[in-house]
Structures are given as C-alpha cells and as structure tokens.
Write a protein that holds these residues in place. Structure first.
Motif, PDB file in Angstrom:
ATOM      1  N   HIS A 254     -44.580 -17.752 -49.485  1.00 45.73           N
ATOM      2  CA  HIS A 254     -45.347 -16.504 -49.405  1.00 45.73           C
ATOM      3  C   HIS A 254     -44.504 -15.273 -49.739  1.00 45.73           C
ATOM      4  O   HIS A 254     -44.993 -14.152 -49.620  1.00 45.73           O
ATOM      5  CB  HIS A 254     -45.930 -16.335 -48.003  1.00 45.73           C
ATOM      6  CG  HIS A 254     -44.883 -16.359 -46.915  1.00 45.73           C
ATOM      7  ND1 HIS A 254     -44.307 -17.527 -46.470  1.00 45.73           N
ATOM      8  CD2 HIS A 254     -44.318 -15.348 -46.200  1.00 45.73           C
ATOM      9  CE1 HIS A 254     -43.439 -17.245 -45.515  1.00 45.73           C
ATOM     10  NE2 HIS A 254     -43.420 -15.943 -45.338  1.00 45.73           N
ATOM     11  N   LEU A 255     -43.235 -15.453 -50.141  1.00 40.21           N
ATOM     12  CA  LEU A 255     -42.377 -14.323 -50.492  1.00 40.21           C
ATOM     13  C   LEU A 255     -41.807 -14.544 -51.883  1.00 40.21           C
ATOM     14  O   LEU A 255     -41.799 -15.656 -52.406  1.00 40.21           O
ATOM     15  CB  LEU A 255     -41.236 -14.167 -49.480  1.00 40.21           C
ATOM     16  CG  LEU A 255     -41.601 -13.727 -48.065  1.00 40.21           C
ATOM     17  CD1 LEU A 255     -40.348 -13.696 -47.201  1.00 40.21           C
ATOM     18  CD2 LEU A 255     -42.283 -12.375 -48.066  1.00 40.21           C
TER      19      LEU A 255
ATOM     20  N   ALA B 178     -27.586 -13.462 -52.463  1.00 39.22           N
ATOM     21  CA  ALA B 178     -28.080 -14.147 -51.271  1.00 39.22           C
ATOM     22  C   ALA B 178     -27.022 -15.080 -50.692  1.00 39.22           C
ATOM     23  O   ALA B 178     -26.834 -15.150 -49.467  1.00 39.22           O
ATOM     24  CB  ALA B 178     -29.351 -14.925 -51.607  1.00 39.22           C
TER      25      ALA B 178
ATOM     26  N   ALA C 106     -36.544 -10.024 -54.031  1.00 39.30           N
ATOM     27  CA  ALA C 106     -35.482  -9.636 -53.102  1.00 39.30           C
ATOM     28  C   ALA C 106     -35.803 -10.004 -51.664  1.00 39.30           C
ATOM     29  O   ALA C 106     -34.902 -10.347 -50.884  1.00 39.30           O
ATOM     30  CB  ALA C 106     -35.233  -8.128 -53.214  1.00 39.30           C
ATOM     31  N   ALA C 107     -37.101  -9.937 -51.278  1.00 35.21           N
ATOM     32  CA  ALA C 107     -37.464 -10.295 -49.901  1.00 35.21           C
ATOM     33  C   ALA C 107     -37.170 -11.761 -49.622  1.00 35.21           C
ATOM     34  O   ALA C 107     -36.636 -12.123 -48.566  1.00 35.21           O
ATOM     35  CB  ALA C 107     -38.945  -9.988 -49.664  1.00 35.21           C
ATOM     36  N   ALA C 108     -37.493 -12.632 -50.575  1.00 28.40           N
ATOM     37  CA  ALA C 108     -37.202 -14.051 -50.398  1.00 28.40           C
ATOM     38  C   ALA C 108     -35.698 -14.297 -50.356  1.00 28.40           C
ATOM     39  O   ALA C 108     -35.216 -15.139 -49.580  1.00 28.40           O
ATOM     40  CB  ALA C 108     -37.845 -14.855 -51.522  1.00 28.40           C
TER      41      ALA C 108
ATOM     42  N   LEU D  59     -33.440 -12.226 -49.263  1.00 22.47           N
ATOM     43  CA  LEU D  59     -32.941 -11.762 -47.971  1.00 22.47           C
ATOM     44  C   LEU D  59     -33.210 -12.788 -46.879  1.00 22.47           C
ATOM     45  O   LEU D  59     -32.343 -13.071 -46.044  1.00 22.47           O
ATOM     46  CB  LEU D  59     -33.593 -10.423 -47.623  1.00 22.47           C
ATOM     47  CG  LEU D  59     -33.181  -9.790 -46.290  1.00 22.47           C
ATOM     48  CD1 LEU D  59     -31.681  -9.506 -46.275  1.00 22.47           C
ATOM     49  CD2 LEU D  59     -33.966  -8.509 -46.038  1.00 22.47           C
ATOM     50  N   VAL D  60     -34.411 -13.346 -46.890  1.00 25.94           N
ATOM     51  CA  VAL D  60     -34.727 -14.388 -45.907  1.00 25.94           C
ATOM     52  C   VAL D  60     -33.813 -15.596 -46.102  1.00 25.94           C
ATOM     53  O   VAL D  60     -33.341 -16.200 -45.137  1.00 25.94           O
ATOM     54  CB  VAL D  60     -36.214 -14.784 -46.010  1.00 25.94           C
ATOM     55  CG1 VAL D  60     -36.527 -15.964 -45.102  1.00 25.94           C
ATOM     56  CG2 VAL D  60     -37.107 -13.600 -45.656  1.00 25.94           C
ATOM     57  N   TYR D  61     -33.558 -15.918 -47.351  1.00 26.42           N
ATOM     58  CA  TYR D  61     -32.689 -17.061 -47.627  1.00 26.42           C
ATOM     59  C   TYR D  61     -31.259 -16.783 -47.146  1.00 26.42           C
ATOM     60  O   TYR D  61     -30.586 -17.693 -46.655  1.00 26.42           O
ATOM     61  CB  TYR D  61     -32.678 -17.370 -49.126  1.00 26.42           C
ATOM     62  CG  TYR D  61     -31.884 -18.601 -49.471  1.00 26.42           C
ATOM     63  CD1 TYR D  61     -32.443 -19.862 -49.347  1.00 26.42           C
ATOM     64  CD2 TYR D  61     -30.565 -18.508 -49.917  1.00 26.42           C
ATOM     65  CE1 TYR D  61     -31.714 -20.998 -49.645  1.00 26.42           C
ATOM     66  CE2 TYR D  61     -29.829 -19.640 -50.220  1.00 26.42           C
ATOM     67  CZ  TYR D  61     -30.409 -20.883 -50.087  1.00 26.42           C
ATOM     68  OH  TYR D  61     -29.691 -22.007 -50.374  1.00 26.42           O
TER      69      TYR D  61
END
Length: 255
Positions: free
Chosen positions: A78-79, A121, A82-84, A86-88
């Motif tokens: 669902h991402l 990341a 850059a947001a994905a 950051l989560v990674y």
C-alpha cells in the motif's frame, strides 16, 4: 547579670548561647523485601539477562513471522516511493537487531527500490540497527561484561576500541567478514563514544552496501557491466579488511 545597655537604661538584650553543631546523618538505604527486589532487578547481571531475553525473542520472532514473505508479495503493497523506502529502513534496522544477515537485506533493497533509493534505505537501516544494538548493549550489558575483560587479548581489543573507536569501527565495517551484530555489541561493551561509532558505521558501510544494492537492482541482467562491477566491488572491501585484520592481529599479539 545585665549588660551595659541594661545598666544605662536601655532595652535588655539576651544573648543566646551558640547552637551545638549537629553531625550529618548518613542516609540509610532501605532493607525491606521491595528494596532488595529492586536492587536485584537493577543489578548488572539482571540487566544482561534482559538483553539476552530480548535478543532471543527477536530472533524467534523473525523465525516465526518469516519476513521474507513480504518481499515475495511486494513491499509494502500500500506504499510506494520514499515512504516505502522509509518503512523498509525501519524494518531493516529491526531485522539486523534480530540477526537477519545484512547482505540479504541489501539485495532486497536494491531489488525493491533501485540503486539510489535502495542505497538510502539500506544505509539508514544499517545505522538504525547499529544504534539500537549499541544502545541496548551499553545500557544492559556493559556493566556486567566489562569486569570479565581480564585476558591480555580481550584487554588489548577493548583498549583498541576505546582509544581508537572511529578507526577500529571503520575497519570492521569495511571488512565484510566481521559479523554486524557482534561488532555492535563488542563496541557497546568498550568505552567507545556514540558519535565515532555511528559515523564510522555510516561511512564504512557505504562501499559494501552500495555493491550489494546495485547487484540486487541489476540481478535481472547478470551480464551487465553494472552488475559485474558491483560484484567486483564486493570483493575489494573484503580484501582491504583482510589486510587490516591481519596487521591488527600481529599488533595485538605484539602487545
């Protein structure tokens, strides 16, 4: 007997004797069951046992949850962008704390996000994971383990890390053969500062991390120049680290 002021008709002034000096009372430490239980829970070996329990639980969680399935299904679904990444990076740091090998995480970062975003990341997760391990080792393990550094070799290694923290950690990061988690906890037991540790981790991890990330991003074309150069760059830091480790080994033996 009245003083001169009283005899001359003035107001009498009573002079009080000097107060006796009261010796300070030493604080008495509580000796009840609750106080003994608190001291036991805060003792160095109790905190070290907590660290071992945290590491065991983290490793067991990785084995049970099998986070590699997220990579097969797409990370995260669902991402994006850059947001994905950051989560990674956050997940990367937590996985390294749970002893997941960094080369696998670096390859996955390149395959998921490409060379540039994947490198950011992976480096962010590397520094985060190293900081978590260093902080937990410093708070929960240092007081219990430092009295055990009695052998000549252990004292020499501890002195090297404590006095030359940045240089020693930079060499450890450049050498792929040094386990990431082991170097983190060894540094936390020494007297190395936070800034040299994190800075050396960030700088020393760039060559090896970039090589794996680029290899992961170009894994679909194994004959491409970028993939071949990345694989060659994986071997160069290993060679440099082996030379440094060989020289340090003879230096420590000489001491």
């Amino acid at each position: 007997m009245l003083d001169a002021t009283t005899r001359s008709g003035g107001t009498a002034t009573a002079t009080s004797p000097p107060a006796a000096s009261i010796p300070p009372v030493a604080p008495v430490s509580p000796t009840g069951p609750a106080a003994r239980c608190t001291r036991l829970l805060l003792s160095p070996w109790a905190r070290f046992a907590l660290l071992v329990a945290l590491l065991t639980g983290a490793a067991a969680t990785v084995l049970l949850l099998e986070p590699q399935r997220l990579l097969a299904d797409g990370w995260p679904p669902h991402l994006g962008g850059a947001a994905a990444a950051l989560v990674y990076a956050v997940a990367y740091g937590l996985c390294t704390f749970a002893f997941v090998p960094r080369p696998l995480l670096n390859l996955a970062a390149g395959a998921l996000f490409g060379s540039q975003l994947g490198l950011g990341a992976a480096l962010g997760g590397t520094v985060l994971g190293a900081g978590i391990a260093f902080g937990l080792g410093r708070m929960l393990g240092q007081d219990a383990l430092r009295p055990l550094l009695r052998g000549r070799l252990l004292q020499a290694v501890d002195g090297q890390l404590s006095r030359h923290g940045f240089r020693s950690m930079l060499a450890a990061r450049l050498f792929p053969g040094v386990p990431f988690a082991a170097s983190n906890y060894c540094a936390s037991v020494s007297r190395m500062g936070w800034l040299p540790f994190l800075l050396a981790t960030a700088l020393g991890s760039i060559p090896n991390t970039a090589a794996y990330v680029v290899a992961g991003a170009r894994a679909s074309t194994p004959t491409s120049p970028a993939f071949l150069i990345a694989m060659a760059c994986i071997a160069v830091p290993a060679l440099i680290g082996a030379v440094v480790a060989w020289r340090k080994r003879h230096h420590l033996q000489g001491r």
